[in-house]
Structure formats: structure tokens, C-alpha cells
Design an enzyme around this catalytic site. Structure first.
Site, PDB file in Angstrom:
ATOM      1  N   ASN A  55       0.695  -1.270  -0.091  1.00  0.00           N
ATOM      2  CA  ASN A  55       0.009  -0.038  -0.129  1.00  0.00           C
ATOM      3  C   ASN A  55       0.931   1.403  -0.195  1.00  0.00           C
ATOM      4  OD1 ASN A  55      -2.013  -1.840   0.075  1.00  0.00           O
ATOM      5  ND2 ASN A  55      -2.991  -1.336   2.244  1.00  0.00           N
TER       6      ASN A  55
ATOM      7  N   THR B  73     -15.328  38.217 -31.935  1.00  0.00           N
ATOM      8  CA  THR B  73     -16.136  37.685 -30.866  1.00  0.00           C
ATOM      9  C   THR B  73     -17.318  37.161 -31.547  1.00  0.00           C
ATOM     10  OG1 THR B  73     -17.316  39.642 -30.679  1.00  0.00           O
ATOM     11  CG2 THR B  73     -15.487  39.662 -29.271  1.00  0.00           C
ATOM     12  N   HIS B  74     -17.799  36.302 -31.020  1.00  0.00           N
ATOM     13  CA  HIS B  74     -18.995  35.405 -31.408  1.00  0.00           C
ATOM     14  C   HIS B  74     -18.860  34.924 -33.095  1.00  0.00           C
ATOM     15  CE1 HIS B  74     -21.493  37.399 -28.209  1.00  0.00           C
ATOM     16  NE2 HIS B  74     -20.859  38.435 -28.560  1.00  0.00           N
TER      17      HIS B  74
ATOM     18  N   SER C 252      -6.792  12.403 -48.354  1.00  0.00           N
ATOM     19  CA  SER C 252      -8.221  11.691 -48.387  1.00  0.00           C
ATOM     20  C   SER C 252      -7.912  10.378 -49.294  1.00  0.00           C
ATOM     21  CB  SER C 252      -9.165  12.365 -48.920  1.00  0.00           C
ATOM     22  OG  SER C 252     -10.133  11.684 -49.438  1.00  0.00           O
TER      23      SER C 252
ATOM     24  N   LYS D  64      -7.485  16.924 -51.373  1.00  0.00           N
ATOM     25  CA  LYS D  64      -7.560  17.256 -49.867  1.00  0.00           C
ATOM     26  C   LYS D  64      -6.264  17.178 -49.206  1.00  0.00           C
ATOM     27  CE  LYS D  64     -11.003  17.151 -47.791  1.00  0.00           C
ATOM     28  NZ  LYS D  64     -11.998  18.116 -47.211  1.00  0.00           N
TER      29      LYS D  64
ATOM     30  N   GLU E 111      -6.994  18.352 -35.571  1.00  0.00           N
ATOM     31  CA  GLU E 111      -8.191  17.434 -35.195  1.00  0.00           C
ATOM     32  C   GLU E 111      -7.849  16.583 -34.057  1.00  0.00           C
ATOM     33  OE1 GLU E 111     -10.359  16.489 -38.666  1.00  0.00           O
ATOM     34  OE2 GLU E 111      -9.236  17.996 -39.934  1.00  0.00           O
TER      35      GLU E 111
HETATM   36  N1  ARG Z   1      -1.929  -3.111  -6.898  1.00  0.00           N
HETATM   37  C1  ARG Z   1      -2.510  -2.572  -5.974  1.00  0.00           C
HETATM   38  C2  ARG Z   1      -2.657  -1.008  -6.559  1.00  0.00           C
HETATM   39  O1  ARG Z   1      -2.365  -0.651  -7.542  1.00  0.00           O
HETATM   40  C3  ARG Z   1      -1.290  -2.334  -4.928  1.00  0.00           C
HETATM   41  C4  ARG Z   1      -1.276  -3.519  -3.976  1.00  0.00           C
HETATM   42  C5  ARG Z   1      -2.309  -3.435  -2.617  1.00  0.00           C
HETATM   43  N2  ARG Z   1      -2.903  -4.661  -2.761  1.00  0.00           N
HETATM   44  C6  ARG Z   1      -3.454  -5.190  -1.461  1.00  0.00           C
HETATM   45  N3  ARG Z   1      -3.985  -5.959  -1.679  1.00  0.00           N
HETATM   46  N4  ARG Z   1      -3.417  -4.122  -0.368  1.00  0.00           N
HETATM   47  O2  ARG Z   1      -3.263  -0.446  -5.675  1.00  0.00           O
END
Ligand code: ARG
Length: 468
Positions: free
Chosen positions: A112, A157-158, A279, A285, A292
Site C-alpha cells: 500500500n 467575438t461570437h 483523403s 484534399k 483535429e
Molecule cells: N496493485 C495495488 C494497487 O495498484 C497495490 C497492492 C495493494 N494490494 C493490496 N491487496 N493491499 O493499488
């Protein structure tokens, strides 16, 4: 263990294959490998510094990680979906390579805080590249604006002919839009450049870690102040996507004007052949497809902002797997805006400006009607009355099919007796432009001054990569 997953200890059944495919992120997050390894190297060095690992162990881990990095770069690395994500793929390979000691790398760390760190590292690089490219694009615009400081063109403008402006002034408007975009990116970098590592899964870690050391190793300016916040929020991703959406909106406006100017109806510019396409059916063209596409890609970038905002909405603290879905919108946004800025910068110098066509378009209407009203005010007429007088004069011109500048002094005096022969320079195109000589105005000398001021401003805020 019924499963070979690094987290498999408490499981007695293997993961359903559909679930494995559904939960994996390695297809997308392998792009983070460099940043993941960088974070792991810093973490291993920190663990040695505080004595959790021996120097020897830390060195073995670092050189193993470096070897894995080379394998990935050379395409020799085998990514495995069953190892779920970039983190477990690399960690698994490390243990395969250096043995038992590889299993110590994850001490005091969680995926995490690891993924939050990886994302911040990647985004920091992306912001630095993007701001450098914007810098270059802005320099191109300054050069063009300087060259076109005296070029008259219709100001609208516009989408209707309003007043004369110079092309240089118009280009400087684009410059200012992009300058704010670049500054927003630079400010966003400060909030990106903060270290989540040390937050572990959500509550921090019981190991005596040194977060300042890790932050320094990774070039982070600060440490995330709250572990729950650090692992769960993705506001730095949202902020980047938001600034990118605004940037893409600006680019789409620029692109739209290029499309209009290159059209048969305008013919103000000709875009170089190398930046147009043809084109398959209509041989005559030459289409402004690059412009674009820049206009069109804005849709993806705005869509990605909505995706990451909705992703974070209502998420309870701390980490939730929802966050895994931030990768694809972020990566696509980074790639799209980077590519758009790069290609626009390459295309602009190929543009040939048709100065006579622009001037003719300006002569065709009543673009100096406001100048005539302002002239009358100068002779003591109240602005509202002057407006009405000029309105009648324009009506007369439309009815008789002549331009304002073609009226004789006699004819003009039929509408107001205060009009004298100094009126002709006042309502000429050059006179109109010259009169707007205050800062921010369209007079050629003001445009040149604005270019010079903007050049200094640009050079004094070059961004992290310096002047590209
Ligand atoms: N792959 C996860 C993410 O991208 C990160 C891992 C965390 N996974 C978890 N089971 N706590 O957030």
C-alpha cells in the site's frame, strides 16, 4: 500452502482463475518497474542504515534489484499474472535470484505505501517532462509572436469580425494560457513530491525506520504526515488529471483555431505537408488531422479526470483496492498530453502565415467602427451618442455597399459635424492597432514588449529540468 501467492499463508484453496485475471494489475502497472525498483533500493538502504538489515544483506538486495532492472529493460524478464502486480513480480524474482535474503526486503513496508510511492515517483518524472515540453512550446510561440507582431488579423467575438488585432497578440494569448498550465503543473509537483513509504499498510510500522533517509534517497521534499492518508488518497493523481484536462482544453482551443484558419473559408495559414494527411477518395484534399486529433484527444483526458474523481469518491479510509484502477487513466493522461504538446510544438514552425489574406478579411467588414465611436468621444461626444451615430453610419455603408474607410469627409460629416480629416488615420486598420498601446493591448510595440517580458518570465521559471 494451497497457493503459491506471497500472501497465501492463511488460504486453504487456490485462487479462482477468473479472480486471478480480474484482480491482477501487472499488465498495466509493470510500467512502474523503474520507480518500484528505485523505491525498493531506497528502502533496503534505509533498513541497513537503521540496522534492520546488515550492509551485506542490503547490498545483495540492491544488486539483485539492479540486475532485475536490466532484465526488464532488455526484455528478458518474465511477467507473471499469478504474481498479481509489479511489486510481487519483482520481489519474487529477487528471491529467486539472491535467495532467502530477498524475503527481508518487505520488512516494515506494505504494497500500500509501495504503490503510492511508485505512483508519485512516476508522476514526478511525467510532470518534469511535460513542463519541459510546455516550456519549449511556449518558446516557439514567443518566436512566432515576435515575427507576427505587426501582422494584422481580424479579432473576433461570437466568431464575427469585431476589431483589428495583430497575430502576434493572438499568439501571446495562447502563450498565457499555456503559461498558467505550466505553473499549475509545477505547483502540483510540490504535492506529488512527498514520501508515503513508512506508512506500511495503513498504521505505520513497529520497526525503527528512518523516513527522512528514504525521502532524501528518493528526492522527496517531505514525508506524508499521516499514514492513513498516505496510503489511501490519490488526490495527487486527480490534481494532475485536472490540470491536464485544463491543458487539453486549451490545446483543443488552439487546435480548433488552426483547423479554422487552414480551412478553405479562411485560408489564413497553410500547415506544412508533413503535418497534414490526404483523403483516400478526394485527391485534392489536404486535411489538418493533427490539429483535429489534438482537439479530439481532449475527450480522453477529461474522461480520465472524471474516472479518477469517481474512483476516490466515498472511499472509506484507508487503502481500498479501488485505487488500483487509477493506473490506466493516469498513464493515458500522461501519454496523451505529452504527445499533444510535443506534436503541436513540431507542427507550429511548419505553418505559413498568409498575411495578405488576413488583412483582406479585416478590410471586408466594419472592424474600426469602435474606433470611429472612440474618435467622436475624443471630440466631446458622449459614448452612448457616439455609438448611435456610428451605428447609423454603418447602416448607411451596408445599404450602399461601401466600407467605412471608403466614406469621404463630406459623407462622414453628414452623421456628425465634429468629424474632421484626422478621422482617417483614426479609423484606419493601422491606426486602430496603434491606438491600443497600453500594457496588454494589441499595438505592435506592446506585443513586442509583452514578448520580451514573457521571455524573462519563462526563463526565470524553467521548471525542474531546467531549460530544455
Ligand atoms: N496493485 C495495488 C494497487 O495498484 C497495490 C497492492 C495493494 N494490494 C493490496 N491487496 N493491499 O493499488
Amino acid at each position: 500452502m494451497a497457493t503459491d501467492k506471497p500472501w497465501g499463508g492463511r488460504f486453504s484453496q487456490p485462487t479462482n482463475q477468473m479472480v486471478e485475471q480480474f484482480t491482477q494489475s501487472v499488465d498495466v502497472d509493470r510500467r512502474l518497474y523503474k520507480h518500484d525498483i528505485r523505491g525498493s533500493v531506497a528502502h533496503a538502504r534505509m533498513l541497513a542504515k537503521v540496522g534492520i538489515l546488515s550492509t551485506k544483506e542490503s547490498e545483495a538486495i540492491v544488486s539483485g534489484l539492479r540486475e532485475i532492472e536490466r532484465e526488464i529493460e532488455d526484455g528478458r524478464f518474465t511477467w507473471s499474472v499469478s504474481l498479481e502486480d509489479v511489486h510481487m513480480n519483482i520481489e519474487h524474482a529477487l528471491t529467486q535470484k539472491i535467495g532467502e535474503v530477498g524475503k527481508k526486503l518487505h520488512t516494515g513496508r506494505s504494497r500500500n505505501d509501495q504503490i503510492a510511492t511508485d505512483m508519485r515517483l512516476l508522476l514526478r518524472d511525467a510532470v518534469d517532462e511535460l513542463t519541459a515540453l510546455l516550456y519549449r512550446l511556449q518558446t516557439t510561440l514567443l518566436d512566432m509572436a515576435e515575427r507576427e507582431a505587426e501582422t494584422l488579423m481580424p479579432g473576433l467575438t461570437h466568431l464575427q469580425l469585431a476589431q483589428p488585432v495583430t497575430l502576434g497578440h493572438h499568439l501571446m494569448a495562447w502563450f498565457e494560457m499555456l503559461d498558467r498550465d505550466r505553473k499549475r503543473m509545477t505547483e502540483c509537483r510540490q504535492r506529488v513530491n512527498v514520501l508515503p513509504l513508512g506508512s506500511a499498510a495503513l498504521a505505520g510500522t513497529s520497526f525503527p525506520i528512518d523516513r527522512s533517509f528514504t525521502a532524501k534517497e528518493l528526492g522527496f521534499d517531505a514525508i506524508c504526515a499521516n499514514s492513513l492518508d498516505a496510503v489511501s488518497d490519490r488526490d495527487f493523481v486527480i490534481e494532475f488529471c485536472s490540470h491536464s484536462a485544463l491543458l487539453a482544453a486549451h490545446l483543443s482551443r488552439i487546435a480548433e483555431e488552426l483547423v479554422l484558419w487552414a480551412s478553405d473559408q479562411y485560408r489564413y495559414i497553410e500547415i506544412g505537408d508533413a503535418f497534414c494527411t490526404g483523403s483516400s477518395i478526394m485527391p485534392q484534399k489536404k486535411n489538418p488531422d493533427v490539429a483535429e486529433l489534438i482537439r479530439g484527444k481532449c475527450g480522453t483526458v477529461i474522461g480520465n479526470l472524471v474516472a479518477v474523481l469517481v474512483l476516490i469518491k466515498s472511499q472509506p479510509l484507508a487503502y481500498n483496492r479501488d485505487n488500483q484502477e487509477d493506473k490506466s487513466p493516469l498513464f493515458t493522461t500522461v501519454d496523451t498530453v505529452t504527445e499533444c504538446v510535443r506534436v503541436l510544438n513540431a507542427m507550429l514552425p511548419t505553418i505559413e502565415v498568409k498575411r495578405t489574406v488576413m488583412r483582406r478579411a479585416l478590410e471586408a467588414g466594419f472592424s474600426t467602427a469602435t474606433d470611429l465611436a472612440e474618435y467622436l468621444v475624443g471630440k466631446g461626444v458622449a459614448f452612448r451618442d457616439a455609438h448611435a451615430v456610428v451605428g447609423k453610419t454603418v447602416r448607411y455603408c451596408i445599404d450602399t455597399g461601401v466600407g467605412l474607410n471608403q466614406l469621404s469627409l463630406d459623407q462622414l460629416q453628414k452623421f456628425s459635424l465634429v468629424i474632421d480629416d484626422d478621422v482617417f488615420s483614426a479609423i484606419s486598420l493601422e491606426g486602430s492597432i496603434r491606438a491600443r498601446a497600453h500594457p496588454g493591448g494589441t499595438a505592435p510595440e506592446q506585443v513586442k514588449a509583452a514578448v520580451a517580458e514573457a521571455r524573462n518570465r519563462l526563463v526565470s521559471t524553467p521548471g525542474e529540468r531546467g531549460r530544455p
